[in-house]
Write an enzyme that holds these catalytic residues in place. Structure first.
Site, PDB file in Angstrom:
ATOM      1  N   ASP A   1       1.801  47.173  82.477  1.00 49.13           N
ATOM      2  CA  ASP A   1       2.037  47.863  83.702  1.00 49.13           C
ATOM      3  C   ASP A   1       2.556  49.255  83.529  1.00 49.13           C
ATOM      4  OD1 ASP A   1       3.235  46.722  86.503  1.00 49.13           O
ATOM      5  OD2 ASP A   1       5.053  47.589  85.599  1.00 49.13           O
TER       6      ASP A   1
ATOM      7  N   HIS B   1      -0.356  38.640  86.886  1.00 50.16           N
ATOM      8  CA  HIS B   1      -0.110  39.924  86.615  1.00 50.16           C
ATOM      9  C   HIS B   1       0.479  39.909  85.164  1.00 50.16           C
ATOM     10  CE1 HIS B   1       1.115  44.294  86.586  1.00 50.16           C
ATOM     11  NE2 HIS B   1       2.486  43.821  86.387  1.00 50.16           N
TER      12      HIS B   1
END
Length: 296
Positions: free
Chosen positions: A110, A276
């Site tokens: 991320d 994610h």
């Protein structure tokens, strides 16, 4: 120095590098690996794989990015230069050099992946090989923005709003915002237990952390794009592995491998059946892929 409660066998330390106090966990002896977390996590996102990387024979550093976790919250306002990925990368390179690691492998999830991307461009002598988790390049994602992406990744457009609109709104109920954010991205039930969630929330309840996070995103939408456009024709030299979650937004909206082939010379990629939060949702698969990539 104290023992980490989340990363078994790791010691917690703080060092001032590049003029910023950085908090990190460290353990192991062997080839160095730097692990960089994303938003809204901290270095404890690596709790399920970092100890096993040490057992596999690596010297592992899991760091809190500036502004996140227990690292220093640097004062910042427009034009958001203190949270440019260029500055955040400098922190981590300086930290690794202070620890005696002039060249190292780098894994970024991320926001940490975006810092890693900039680091590989600005410090090619430091980055031996690079793994990015569940991201496409920042410039690519902004330039290809459509309604679907803007809806699913609304915080990319909410957090960049002028100070102090998002800070004030999140501050009304930081726990609600944090839980909604994490639960919306995680597709594997139980991947983030209450102990980890409480630790993330401890950081998120600090208004200085929330402001730093907003500045990170504001920088990504301004000064980082300036830097990325200036380097649009440059390619990363280090071998790059891109991993994404098949159930997440990035894996569904982008040809992730191709986006990185546009940015690096030597790229391979694969998806995992998760959302994610790959280090928390698919730690065994990630550990295996990381070890194989570092050994090649």
């Amino acid at each position: 120095m104290t023992a980490s409660r989340f990363l078994d066998g790791f010691t917690l330390r703080d060092e001032t590098v590049n003029g910023v106090r950085i908090h990190f966990a460290v353990a192991g002896v062997g080839p160095p690996v730097l692990l960089l977390h994303g938003h809204p996590q901290t270095h404890i996102v690596w709790r399920k794989i970092a100890p096993d990387l040490v057992k596999a024979g690596y010297s592992v550093v899991a760091s809190d990015l500036r502004g996140y976790g227990d690292s220093e919250k640097v004062e910042s306002h427009a034009p958001h230069l203190p949270y440019a990925k260029r500055e955040m990368a400098k922190d981590q390179v300086a930290l690794m050099r202070m620890l005696g690691h002039d060249r190292f492998a780098l894994v970024g999830h991320d926001r940490g992946g975006r810092v890693a991307h900039r680091m590989a461009l600005d410090h090619p002598d430091a980055v031996d090989r690079l793994i990015v988790l569940d991201i496409a390049p920042t410039l690519t994602m902004y330039e290809q923005t459509n309604q679907d992406f803007a809806t699913r990744y609304f915080w990319w457009f909410f957090l960049i709003q002028p100070e102090d609109l998002p800070e004030r709104m999140i501050g009304q109920d930081p726990e609600y915002f944090l839980r909604r954010h994490i639960n919306g991205q995680v597709k594997t039930p139980g991947a983030v237990n209450e102990d980890a969630m409480a630790e993330y929330l401890r950081s998120y309840r600090d208004p200085a952390t929330v402001h730093a996070i907003c500045e990170d995103y504001r920088a990504a939408a301004t000064i980082d794009l300036v830097h990325d456009r200036a380097d649009a024709d440059r390619l990363i030299d280090a071998p790059l592995l891109a991993i994404w979650g098949d159930k997440g937004v990035v894996g569904k909206l982008y040809d992730v491998t191709q986006t990185w082939k546009d940015k690096a010379r030597h790229v391979r990629g694969r998806g995992f059946p998760c959302g994610h939060a790959i280090p928390e949702e698919a730690p065994d698969a990630l550990l295996s892929e990381v070890i194989d990539f570092l050994a090649t």
